[in-house]
Design an enzyme around this catalytic site. Structure first.
Site, PDB file in Angstrom:
ATOM      1  N   GLY A  24       0.851  -1.113  -0.069  1.00 52.32           N
ATOM      2  CA  GLY A  24       0.086  -0.041   0.018  1.00 52.32           C
ATOM      3  C   GLY A  24       0.841   1.282  -0.147  1.00 52.32           C
ATOM      4  O   GLY A  24       1.992   1.249  -0.399  1.00 52.32           O
ATOM      5  N   CYS A  25       0.318   2.399   0.397  1.00 54.17           N
ATOM      6  CA  CYS A  25       1.044   3.733   0.719  1.00 54.17           C
ATOM      7  C   CYS A  25       2.499   3.593   1.245  1.00 54.17           C
ATOM      8  O   CYS A  25       2.420   2.872   2.312  1.00 54.17           O
ATOM      9  CB  CYS A  25       0.193   4.724   1.222  1.00 54.17           C
ATOM     10  SG  CYS A  25       0.839   6.223   1.566  1.00 54.17           S
ATOM     11  N   PHE A  26       3.618   3.817   0.562  1.00 54.12           N
ATOM     12  CA  PHE A  26       4.884   3.529   1.231  1.00 54.12           C
ATOM     13  C   PHE A  26       4.968   4.500   2.409  1.00 54.12           C
ATOM     14  O   PHE A  26       5.857   4.065   3.406  1.00 54.12           O
ATOM     15  CB  PHE A  26       5.774   3.944   0.248  1.00 54.12           C
ATOM     16  CG  PHE A  26       5.918   5.110  -0.592  1.00 54.12           C
ATOM     17  CD1 PHE A  26       5.396   6.356  -0.171  1.00 54.12           C
ATOM     18  CD2 PHE A  26       6.423   5.136  -1.756  1.00 54.12           C
ATOM     19  CE1 PHE A  26       5.496   7.573  -1.145  1.00 54.12           C
ATOM     20  CE2 PHE A  26       6.401   6.160  -2.822  1.00 54.12           C
ATOM     21  CZ  PHE A  26       6.005   7.273  -2.264  1.00 54.12           C
TER      22      PHE A  26
END
Length: 172
Positions: free
Chosen positions: A11-13
């Site tokens: 997902g979002c880093f």
């Protein structure tokens, strides 16, 4: 000191980096892009779904403190690996769950780890396991994002129970 490198997308880093930075034995965690075909992509290009890249975090770790297998267990616990091309409210191929392996040994370990993780998950795991080819660090404003703005991750949790069960002690 000997170090090793691992690359994970979950997902979002921002949240992935935040979690891995807290794991004892992790020396560095850098947000970036990998798994696609465009060299040196920008965030905007990755979000356009034309590069094939995922948002990932490249983790440098001391294997005498934390093993690759232990990092994989943290990876499985920090996100929902059954979501395809998304994590929570973030939707798109750049948010896919992916493990990019740097060695044949990592590939085998990741594959075995995914099979073990599937036993505890009621839906099929969507996480891809691919051979690492290149890593492109994200723009500076993405690095240590939560440390810089005072917020906490919205898609990821620090799996304290897993870290303690693995015998890694307290978060860094």
């Amino acid at each position: 000191m000997t170090t090793e490198t691992a690359t994970f997308g979950a997902g979002c880093f921002w949240g992935v980096e935040w979690v891995f930075r807290k794991v004892p034995g992790v020396l560095d965690a850098v947000s970036g892009y990998s798994g696609g075909t465009t060299a040196n992509p920008t965030y905007r290009e990755v979000c356009s779904h034309t590069t094939g890249h995922a948002e990932v975090v490249q983790v440098t770790f001391d294997p005498s403190i934390v093993t690759y297998d232990q990092l994989l267990q943290v990876f499985w616990a920090m996100h929902d690996p059954t979501q395809f091309d998304r994590q929570g409210p973030d939707v798109g191929d750049q948010y896919r769950s992916v493990i990019l392996t740097h060695t044949p040994e990592q590939f085998v370990t990741a594959t075995e780890s995914r099979a073990k993780a599937q036993i505890d998950v009621p839906r099929p795991i969507a996480t891809e396991i691919e051979t690492f080819t290149a890593f492109y660090p994200a723009e500076d404003y993405h690095q240590r994002y939560y440390e810089g703005n005072g917020h906490t991750p919205y898609c990821h949790v620090f799996p304290t129970d897993v870290v303690e069960k693995l015998g890694l002690g307290q978060p860094a």
